[in-house]
Design a protein around this motif. Structure first.
Motif, short mmCIF file in Angstrom:
data_model
loop_
_atom_site.label_atom_id
_atom_site.label_comp_id
_atom_site.label_asym_id
_atom_site.label_seq_id
_atom_site.Cartn_x
_atom_site.Cartn_y
_atom_site.Cartn_z
N MET A 1 0.81 -1.14 -0.02
CA MET A 1 -0.12 0.01 0.01
C MET A 1 0.84 1.20 0.05
N ALA A 2 2.00 1.16 0.94
CA ALA A 2 2.80 2.64 0.91
C ALA A 2 3.59 2.59 -0.33
N SER A 3 4.04 1.52 -1.21
CA SER A 3 4.62 1.52 -2.40
C SER A 3 3.80 2.29 -3.33
N GLY A 4 2.42 2.12 -3.45
CA GLY A 4 1.43 2.54 -4.22
C GLY A 4 1.22 4.17 -4.12
N ILE A 5 1.10 4.67 -2.81
CA ILE A 5 1.28 5.94 -2.44
C ILE A 5 2.28 6.78 -3.04
N GLY A 6 3.40 6.09 -2.60
CA GLY A 6 4.75 6.61 -2.97
C GLY A 6 4.82 6.75 -4.58
N ALA A 7 4.54 5.63 -5.34
CA ALA A 7 4.54 5.76 -6.88
C ALA A 7 3.33 7.02 -7.26
N ALA A 8 2.13 7.00 -6.79
CA ALA A 8 1.36 8.04 -7.06
C ALA A 8 1.89 9.42 -6.71
N LEU A 9 2.60 9.71 -5.92
CA LEU A 9 3.03 11.11 -5.42
C LEU A 9 4.35 11.56 -6.42
N LEU A 10 5.09 10.22 -6.47
CA LEU A 10 6.06 10.55 -7.64
C LEU A 10 5.49 11.00 -8.71
N ALA A 11 4.52 10.29 -9.51
CA ALA A 11 3.83 10.55 -10.82
C ALA A 11 3.52 11.83 -10.68
N ALA A 12 2.81 12.39 -9.77
CA ALA A 12 2.38 13.70 -9.45
C ALA A 12 3.36 14.63 -9.57
N LEU A 13 4.18 14.52 -8.99
CA LEU A 13 5.54 15.39 -8.96
C LEU A 13 6.21 15.82 -10.21
N LEU A 14 6.25 14.72 -10.92
CA LEU A 14 6.97 14.83 -12.04
C LEU A 14 5.97 15.40 -13.17
N PHE A 15 4.57 14.93 -13.19
CA PHE A 15 3.79 15.40 -14.17
C PHE A 15 3.35 17.21 -13.85
N GLY A 16 3.27 17.22 -12.57
CA GLY A 16 3.00 18.62 -12.24
C GLY A 16 4.27 19.69 -12.55
N ALA A 17 5.21 19.23 -12.53
CA ALA A 17 6.35 20.12 -12.79
C ALA A 17 6.30 20.20 -14.62
N SER A 18 5.85 19.42 -15.20
CA SER A 18 5.91 19.34 -16.64
C SER A 18 4.81 20.48 -17.07
N THR A 19 3.89 20.99 -16.38
CA THR A 19 2.66 21.65 -17.06
C THR A 19 3.35 23.25 -17.23
N PRO A 20 3.95 23.87 -16.12
CA PRO A 20 4.80 25.24 -16.52
C PRO A 20 5.98 25.07 -17.38
N LEU A 21 6.50 24.14 -17.50
CA LEU A 21 7.71 23.95 -18.16
C LEU A 21 7.37 24.02 -19.71
N ALA A 22 6.10 23.22 -19.87
CA ALA A 22 5.59 23.04 -21.26
C ALA A 22 5.05 24.39 -21.86
N LYS A 23 4.42 25.29 -20.81
CA LYS A 23 4.30 26.65 -21.00
C LYS A 23 5.03 27.27 -21.56
N LEU A 24 6.49 27.18 -21.28
CA LEU A 24 7.40 27.98 -21.57
C LEU A 24 7.77 27.66 -23.03
N LEU A 25 7.38 26.45 -23.73
CA LEU A 25 7.80 26.25 -25.05
C LEU A 25 6.57 26.55 -26.00
N ILE A 26 5.21 26.83 -25.50
CA ILE A 26 4.17 26.63 -26.11
C ILE A 26 3.93 28.02 -27.10
N ALA A 27 4.63 28.88 -26.60
CA ALA A 27 4.60 30.27 -27.61
C ALA A 27 5.29 30.24 -28.90
N ASP A 28 6.37 28.93 -28.96
CA ASP A 28 6.96 29.04 -30.16
C ASP A 28 6.87 27.80 -31.00
N THR A 29 5.86 26.74 -30.40
CA THR A 29 5.71 25.50 -30.85
C THR A 29 4.17 25.24 -30.98
N PRO A 30 3.49 24.81 -32.21
CA PRO A 30 1.93 24.70 -32.06
C PRO A 30 1.56 23.57 -31.05
#
Length: 350
Positions: A1-30
């Protein structure tokens, strides 16, 4: 159970960081091209790891491979989660501040839970339902605030559409979560990346410079590839609704980075919405679920250790190493303990 929670939080951390980083590229890429490059980076990176792993010839402890019966489920997941979802998100990002877009992504957990509850009959109790209400209220407040025109919040609607696509994807991927998560994520990334990049080129868009391609690929590898590997592992242990609840922390990571990197200054409604969503997430992650339940006889294959649910003999010579994957049989069992709707606890509730 703990391993599943840790995996979910890691997934959240990595995906959450990708949104503003992708925003930096959207102005120059369709949007459609950027979505393709993000998933292509995921597919190429994870595909390379699979190749290295094959060359190293890992032992019996390797994950269970995907089967023919998994193809329809995985194909649907690729369509909704790898093709439609990212394109809608990139369109939404082009019309919405990244901080608000990040919090709007909390709607994914709500829609994931609703589909898991209504379609796949996964248990969702009163606490989970109240958490959904709080998250939806926050999402509505943000949608009302993020209006690019005088009448219709197109950016918010596009992001909500992306959340719906990913909710369908999450529930379809849940069915095949016993398989190799790296293989699942690599297939999704490779296929989705090829389709979206191909469609963008067919529409007449041109590839950006090498630095933009490399940046998008690295963001995709971490925020879409490795994040998805962790998400599949969480689905295996927690089920779709609970994994979605823990994954709800991703937008807060994205919103925080948006404020730091893009220097956005959201209004009062942003903070009220964030508070509502935080309360909803807390209701989700503080749930405790325990009752007497019955396990029916089952035959399947996945990575496992010999815990109370895996007391079986082997029809091959076993060196004693765990975890390992092989086809195995579960005898009927009745017992009580805290649990989530993982691979072995997807039972009905009276």
């Amino acid at each position: 159970m703990a391993s599943g929670i840790g995996a979910a939080l890691l997934a959240a951390l990595l995906f959450g960081a990708s949104t503003p980083l992708a925003k930096l590229l959207i102005a120059d890429t369709p949007p459609i091209l950027l979505a393709g490059l993000l998933y292509a980076g995921s597919g190429l990176g994870l595909g390379t790891w699979l190749l290295i792993r094959r060359v190293r010839k890992q032992s019996v402890s390797a994950e269970a491979p995907l089967r023919r019966a998994d193809v329809p489920w995985l194909s649907g997941a690729v369509l909704f989660g790898g093709v439609l979802g990212p394109v809608l998100l990139m369109l939404g990002l082009s019309l919405t501040p990244a901080s608000s877009a990040s919090l709007l992504l909390n709607l994914e957990s709500v829609l994931t839970a609703l589909i898991a509850w209504v379609v796949f009959r996964e248990n969702v109790d009163v606490r989970i339902f109240l958490g959904m209400v709080a998250i939806v209220a926050g999402g509505v407040l943000l949608s009302w605030n993020a209006t690019p025109t005088a009448t219709v919040p197109w950016g918010a609607l596009a992001i909500a559409g992306a959340c719906a696509c990913w909710a369908i994807d999450n529930n379809l991927t849940r069915v095949v979560s016993g398989g190799d998560p790296v293989q699942i994520a690599a297939i999704k990334g490779g296929v989705a990346g090829a389709i979206n990049v191909g469609a963008a080129l067919a529409l007449g868009y041109r590839l950006p410079d090498a630095m933009h391609i490399l940046s998008a690929g690295l963001i995709g590898l971490t925020g879409y590839g490795i994040s998805l590997v962790a998400f599949v592992l969480a689905l295996r242990h927690l089920g779709a609704a609970r994994t979605g609840a823990y994954f709800s922390t991703a937008p807060f990571v994205g919103a925080g980075l948006s404020l730091l990197l893009l220097r956005e200054t959201p209004g009062l409604s942003f903070w009220i919405a964030g508070g509502l969503m935080a309360f909803g997430v807390w209701l989700h992650v503080s749930e405790h679920h325990e009752h007497e339940h019955a396990h029916e006889a089952m035959d399947h294959e996945h990575l496992h250790v010999h815990d109370e649910h895996h007391q079986h003999a082997h029809d091959f010579e076993w060196d004693g190493r765990e975890p390992h994957a092989h086809p195995h049989h579960h005898a009927p069992l009745v017992h009580s303990h805290p649990h989530y709707p993982d691979l072995h606890h997807r039972h009905d509730h009276e």
